[in-house]
Design a protein around this motif. Sequence first.
Motif, PDB file in Angstrom:
ATOM      1  N   GLY A   1       0.815  -1.203   0.000  1.00 19.52           N
ATOM      2  CA  GLY A   1       0.000   0.000   0.000  1.00 19.52           C
ATOM      3  C   GLY A   1       0.850   1.254   0.000  1.00 19.52           C
ATOM      4  N   ILE A   2       0.264   2.298  -0.504  1.00 17.18           N
ATOM      5  CA  ILE A   2       0.876   3.625  -0.436  1.00 17.18           C
ATOM      6  C   ILE A   2      -0.283   4.580  -0.190  1.00 17.18           C
ATOM      7  CG2 ILE A   2       0.874   3.785  -2.979  1.00 17.18           C
ATOM      8  CD1 ILE A   2       3.639   5.320  -0.854  1.00 17.18           C
ATOM      9  N   GLY A   3      -0.210   5.312   0.939  1.00 20.42           N
ATOM     10  CA  GLY A   3      -1.396   6.062   1.339  1.00 20.42           C
ATOM     11  C   GLY A   3      -2.500   5.056   1.619  1.00 20.42           C
ATOM     12  N   GLU A   4      -3.698   5.282   1.094  1.00 22.31           N
ATOM     13  CA  GLU A   4      -4.799   4.358   1.370  1.00 22.31           C
ATOM     14  C   GLU A   4      -5.059   3.392   0.226  1.00 22.31           C
ATOM     15  OE1 GLU A   4      -8.142   6.672   2.646  1.00 22.31           O
ATOM     16  OE2 GLU A   4      -6.947   7.646   4.205  1.00 22.31           O
ATOM     17  N   ALA A   5      -4.233   3.488  -0.846  1.00 24.41           N
ATOM     18  CA  ALA A   5      -4.453   2.621  -2.003  1.00 24.41           C
ATOM     19  C   ALA A   5      -3.326   1.603  -2.120  1.00 24.41           C
ATOM     20  CB  ALA A   5      -4.529   3.463  -3.270  1.00 24.41           C
ATOM     21  N   VAL A   6      -3.555   0.587  -2.933  1.00 25.02           N
ATOM     22  CA  VAL A   6      -2.503  -0.365  -3.248  1.00 25.02           C
ATOM     23  C   VAL A   6      -1.783   0.161  -4.490  1.00 25.02           C
ATOM     24  CG1 VAL A   6      -2.012  -2.738  -3.951  1.00 25.02           C
ATOM     25  CG2 VAL A   6      -3.773  -2.273  -2.229  1.00 25.02           C
ATOM     26  N   ASN A   7      -0.463   0.064  -4.487  1.00 29.73           N
ATOM     27  CA  ASN A   7       0.338   0.607  -5.586  1.00 29.73           C
ATOM     28  C   ASN A   7      -0.131   0.111  -6.960  1.00 29.73           C
ATOM     29  OD1 ASN A   7       3.038  -0.294  -7.352  1.00 29.73           O
ATOM     30  ND2 ASN A   7       2.974   1.835  -6.753  1.00 29.73           N
ATOM     31  N   GLY A   8      -0.309   1.044  -7.876  1.00 29.12           N
ATOM     32  CA  GLY A   8      -0.803   0.702  -9.205  1.00 29.12           C
ATOM     33  C   GLY A   8       0.144  -0.194  -9.984  1.00 29.12           C
ATOM     34  N   GLY A   9       1.442  -0.024  -9.780  1.00 28.35           N
ATOM     35  CA  GLY A   9       2.413  -0.846 -10.505  1.00 28.35           C
ATOM     36  C   GLY A   9       2.283  -2.312 -10.133  1.00 28.35           C
ATOM     37  N   LEU A  10       2.025  -2.586  -8.866  1.00 24.71           N
ATOM     38  CA  LEU A  10       1.840  -3.973  -8.440  1.00 24.71           C
ATOM     39  C   LEU A  10       0.601  -4.568  -9.098  1.00 24.71           C
ATOM     40  CD1 LEU A  10       3.070  -6.040  -6.245  1.00 24.71           C
ATOM     41  CD2 LEU A  10       0.858  -5.628  -5.144  1.00 24.71           C
ATOM     42  N   LEU A  11      -0.474  -3.780  -9.146  1.00 26.21           N
ATOM     43  CA  LEU A  11      -1.720  -4.248  -9.761  1.00 26.21           C
ATOM     44  C   LEU A  11      -1.510  -4.553 -11.242  1.00 26.21           C
ATOM     45  CD1 LEU A  11      -4.067  -1.561  -8.213  1.00 26.21           C
ATOM     46  CD2 LEU A  11      -3.943  -3.978  -7.594  1.00 26.21           C
ATOM     47  N   MET A  12      -0.737  -3.687 -11.894  1.00 23.43           N
ATOM     48  CA  MET A  12      -0.511  -3.896 -13.321  1.00 23.43           C
ATOM     49  C   MET A  12       0.322  -5.155 -13.544  1.00 23.43           C
ATOM     50  SD  MET A  12      -0.160  -0.054 -14.848  1.00 23.43           S
ATOM     51  CE  MET A  12       1.156   0.565 -13.793  1.00 23.43           C
ATOM     52  N   ALA A  13       1.314  -5.388 -12.684  1.00 22.43           N
ATOM     53  CA  ALA A  13       2.131  -6.594 -12.821  1.00 22.43           C
ATOM     54  C   ALA A  13       1.282  -7.846 -12.601  1.00 22.43           C
ATOM     55  CB  ALA A  13       3.297  -6.552 -11.830  1.00 22.43           C
ATOM     56  N   LEU A  14       0.385  -7.784 -11.610  1.00 22.98           N
ATOM     57  CA  LEU A  14      -0.518  -8.922 -11.350  1.00 22.98           C
ATOM     58  C   LEU A  14      -1.402  -9.189 -12.571  1.00 22.98           C
ATOM     59  CD1 LEU A  14      -2.508  -9.618  -8.100  1.00 22.98           C
ATOM     60  CD2 LEU A  14      -3.711  -9.555 -10.266  1.00 22.98           C
ATOM     61  N   ALA A  15      -1.967  -8.116 -13.122  1.00 18.96           N
ATOM     62  CA  ALA A  15      -2.861  -8.267 -14.281  1.00 18.96           C
ATOM     63  C   ALA A  15      -2.094  -8.751 -15.505  1.00 18.96           C
ATOM     64  CB  ALA A  15      -3.555  -6.933 -14.576  1.00 18.96           C
TER      65      ALA A  15
ATOM     66  N   SER B   1       4.750   3.309   4.951  1.00 22.19           N
ATOM     67  CA  SER B   1       3.833   2.671   4.001  1.00 22.19           C
ATOM     68  C   SER B   1       4.448   1.356   3.550  1.00 22.19           C
ATOM     69  CB  SER B   1       3.581   3.588   2.807  1.00 22.19           C
ATOM     70  OG  SER B   1       4.691   3.593   1.948  1.00 22.19           O
ATOM     71  N   GLY B   2       3.560   0.392   3.290  1.00 21.71           N
ATOM     72  CA  GLY B   2       4.038  -0.931   2.896  1.00 21.71           C
ATOM     73  C   GLY B   2       4.961  -0.881   1.690  1.00 21.71           C
ATOM     74  N   LEU B   3       4.560  -0.121   0.688  1.00 19.16           N
ATOM     75  CA  LEU B   3       5.333  -0.087  -0.558  1.00 19.16           C
ATOM     76  C   LEU B   3       6.780   0.287  -0.303  1.00 19.16           C
ATOM     77  CD1 LEU B   3       5.215  -0.269  -3.687  1.00 19.16           C
ATOM     78  CD2 LEU B   3       4.858   2.205  -3.693  1.00 19.16           C
ATOM     79  N   LEU B   4       6.995   1.293   0.535  1.00 17.94           N
ATOM     80  CA  LEU B   4       8.359   1.778   0.742  1.00 17.94           C
ATOM     81  C   LEU B   4       9.185   0.864   1.644  1.00 17.94           C
ATOM     82  CD1 LEU B   4       7.932   5.651   0.720  1.00 17.94           C
ATOM     83  CD2 LEU B   4       8.636   4.103  -1.106  1.00 17.94           C
ATOM     84  N   LYS B   5       8.514  -0.144   2.245  1.00 11.24           N
ATOM     85  CA  LYS B   5       9.300  -1.181   2.932  1.00 11.24           C
ATOM     86  C   LYS B   5       9.723  -2.288   1.973  1.00 11.24           C
ATOM     87  CE  LYS B   5       6.932  -0.642   7.369  1.00 11.24           C
ATOM     88  NZ  LYS B   5       5.914  -1.306   8.218  1.00 11.24           N
ATOM     89  N   ARG B   6       8.996  -2.434   0.880  1.00  8.31           N
ATOM     90  CA  ARG B   6       9.298  -3.491  -0.083  1.00  8.31           C
ATOM     91  C   ARG B   6      10.331  -3.050  -1.114  1.00  8.31           C
ATOM     92  NH1 ARG B   6       5.626  -4.847   2.928  1.00  8.31           N
ATOM     93  NH2 ARG B   6       7.341  -5.776   4.048  1.00  8.31           N
ATOM     94  N   LEU B   7      10.400  -1.741  -1.340  1.00  6.83           N
ATOM     95  CA  LEU B   7      11.286  -1.194  -2.366  1.00  6.83           C
ATOM     96  C   LEU B   7      12.476  -0.505  -1.728  1.00  6.83           C
ATOM     97  CD1 LEU B   7       8.684   0.629  -4.667  1.00  6.83           C
ATOM     98  CD2 LEU B   7       9.666  -1.645  -4.988  1.00  6.83           C
TER      99      LEU B   7
ATOM    100  N   ALA C   1      10.848  -8.715 -16.668  1.00  3.53           N
ATOM    101  CA  ALA C   1       9.880  -7.973 -17.477  1.00  3.53           C
ATOM    102  C   ALA C   1       8.663  -7.571 -16.643  1.00  3.53           C
ATOM    103  CB  ALA C   1       9.459  -8.809 -18.682  1.00  3.53           C
ATOM    104  N   LEU C   2       8.204  -8.446 -15.746  1.00  2.00           N
ATOM    105  CA  LEU C   2       7.019  -8.111 -14.949  1.00  2.00           C
ATOM    106  C   LEU C   2       7.308  -7.033 -13.916  1.00  2.00           C
ATOM    107  CD1 LEU C   2       5.299 -11.556 -14.273  1.00  2.00           C
ATOM    108  CD2 LEU C   2       4.306  -9.589 -15.467  1.00  2.00           C
ATOM    109  N   SER C   3       8.477  -7.126 -13.272  1.00  2.00           N
ATOM    110  CA  SER C   3       8.745  -6.142 -12.218  1.00  2.00           C
ATOM    111  C   SER C   3       9.013  -4.758 -12.810  1.00  2.00           C
ATOM    112  CB  SER C   3       9.895  -6.604 -11.317  1.00  2.00           C
ATOM    113  OG  SER C   3      11.148  -6.404 -11.921  1.00  2.00           O
ATOM    114  N   LEU C   4       9.302  -4.691 -14.125  1.00  2.00           N
ATOM    115  CA  LEU C   4       9.458  -3.365 -14.740  1.00  2.00           C
ATOM    116  C   LEU C   4       8.154  -2.573 -14.687  1.00  2.00           C
ATOM    117  CD1 LEU C   4      11.750  -4.104 -17.842  1.00  2.00           C
ATOM    118  CD2 LEU C   4      12.374  -2.961 -15.692  1.00  2.00           C
ATOM    119  N   LEU C   5       7.019  -3.272 -14.744  1.00  2.00           N
ATOM    120  CA  LEU C   5       5.733  -2.557 -14.643  1.00  2.00           C
ATOM    121  C   LEU C   5       5.596  -1.912 -13.270  1.00  2.00           C
ATOM    122  CD1 LEU C   5       3.437  -5.098 -16.501  1.00  2.00           C
ATOM    123  CD2 LEU C   5       4.062  -2.807 -17.287  1.00  2.00           C
ATOM    124  N   LEU C   6       6.114  -2.600 -12.249  1.00  2.00           N
ATOM    125  CA  LEU C   6       6.155  -1.991 -10.914  1.00  2.00           C
ATOM    126  C   LEU C   6       7.102  -0.794 -10.901  1.00  2.00           C
ATOM    127  CD1 LEU C   6       5.488  -2.272  -7.798  1.00  2.00           C
ATOM    128  CD2 LEU C   6       7.566  -3.644  -7.640  1.00  2.00           C
TER     129      LEU C   6
END
Lengths: 276, 276
Positions: free
Chosen positions: B28-42, B151-157, B193-198
């Motif tokens: 998460g970042i703020g109250e949303a889940v990071n868009g890059g992660l969603l795009m990689a999942l999709a 935020s979760g995102l900034l602990k993962r990156l 290639a997938l993590s580049l979307l993130l």
Amino acid sequence: MSEFDEAITTTGPGDDGAYVGALTDEWGIGEAVNGGLLMALAARATGDASQRAGGHTDTLSFSGIFLSPSSPGQIHARPTVLRTGRSMSSAEVVVTQPVDGVDVERFRALLTLGDLDRYTDTPRKSVIPSPTAPLSECMSAGDAPPSLSQSGLLKRLDLRLDPATVGWAVGAPSGHGELRGWLRLQDDREPDALSLLLALDAFPPVVFDLGSQGWAPTIEFTGYVRARPAPGWLQVRTHTDHVAGGLFNEDCTVWDSTGALVAQSRQLGAARFPAT
Amino acid sequence: MSEFDEAITTTGPGDDGAYVGALTDEWGIGEAVNGGLLMALAARATGDASQRAGGHTDTLSFSGIFLSPSSPGQIHARPTVLRTGRSMSSAEVVVTQPVDGVDVERFRALLTLGDLDRYTDTPRKSVIPSPTAPLSECMSAGDAPPSLSQSGLLKRLDLRLDPATVGWAVGAPSGHGELRGWLRLQDDREPDALSLLLALDAFPPVVFDLGSQGWAPTIEFTGYVRARPAPGWLQVRTHTDHVAGGLFNEDCTVWDSTGALVAQSRQLGAARFPAT
């Protein structure tokens, strides 16, 4: 009615939600119909469908993938309005042509629609027009080889290229991967939000400036309309950052006659280069 | 399995063609889940669906429109393969989350898929990495205010920003509209290639460098994956050309540790600026 407005007019929606138009080779380039014209036609139909659903009509973003080249004949645009919000609406449009009784998909696109009159304040940041030779010094389609200048598209557009970026037309591409010039509709129809989609895909492929030749099909195209353009000539710059494996990005920026940035696009295209 | 691979793993396809995953606030970042992660999942689910249909698996282009913010919980990606060709395939994916028993659409995207191993030749033209301060001189998320660094995102990156582009963090944005820095996954999972979307959507909004604050939601995002990245740090540059009426474009370029350009994106976002 202007040639452009006539070309993007459709009837509909029919009972199946489809808007039906007719493509002619008057907007052809090579053996295909210009992609910018198709996008304007689809955006216009989608704006109408959105308005009927209580949504917005101006295209703010248009993201399309191209599945097969369009040809003269009947064309169907089927918009689906996904959401109507306070300031923006979202929609998808699927564009097909009947071939031997079967609907063949040409492209589909995702659109964000809004009201461009909301976005008229002074930009906080912008990019000024790239230095470009004055119109009187630019090359026009009339200077192009007949194979190109006789194409329908180049009779409808008054397209002028900075001499520094047309070396490719005489076998001497600059190698920079950039084109600059001016554009307006030949019948003096003034630019508007819809015709900006045409402007974003009107120039020759930017890879011509790197020695590529022939058709450079669009794989993906995303355009943003940032403001309604003032009357007069549009100024256009295209450039590419990365050309590898026969794929290239082409970024296009369009400014209006007051120097305001009015549209941006990026597309992924495929190019062929002569063997060296 | 790396944190990233776990986060984008789905089960499926089910009888209805859906791939089902689970979002957590770890990304998460703020109250949303990071868009890059969603795009990689999709993109991962769509690549699987394409492969099952005899098509390609690598995302070459990803064009999405975002309809509502995603939140932790179950997520469904429903790909439709539109065409499988010799060198490329085309697909669409619709991503929803169940809310009170109703499927709410979060985003949908159009994808072109291919085989990145076909695009390994030396580029005819490219852009070299922007001059960026060395890692040791960059600011990391640990230097950020707790509201962000927790935020979760900034602990993962592991995200490092050139000091010249982080003035905004202390109330002194440079005004250039540009961020530069470095990126890798905190658990040392190497880029692909997938993590580049993130990576294309991992940096703070570029408009922070112009004084904007708070959430800057993505309206439209288009990313191109141009090559498989080499192991090691990614170098990232984002910039904006035009900010007006609360809308901005954000262009992102990602290079791998060898200096090769591996991904590009442009997004249209909405930003808020403090009253002046």
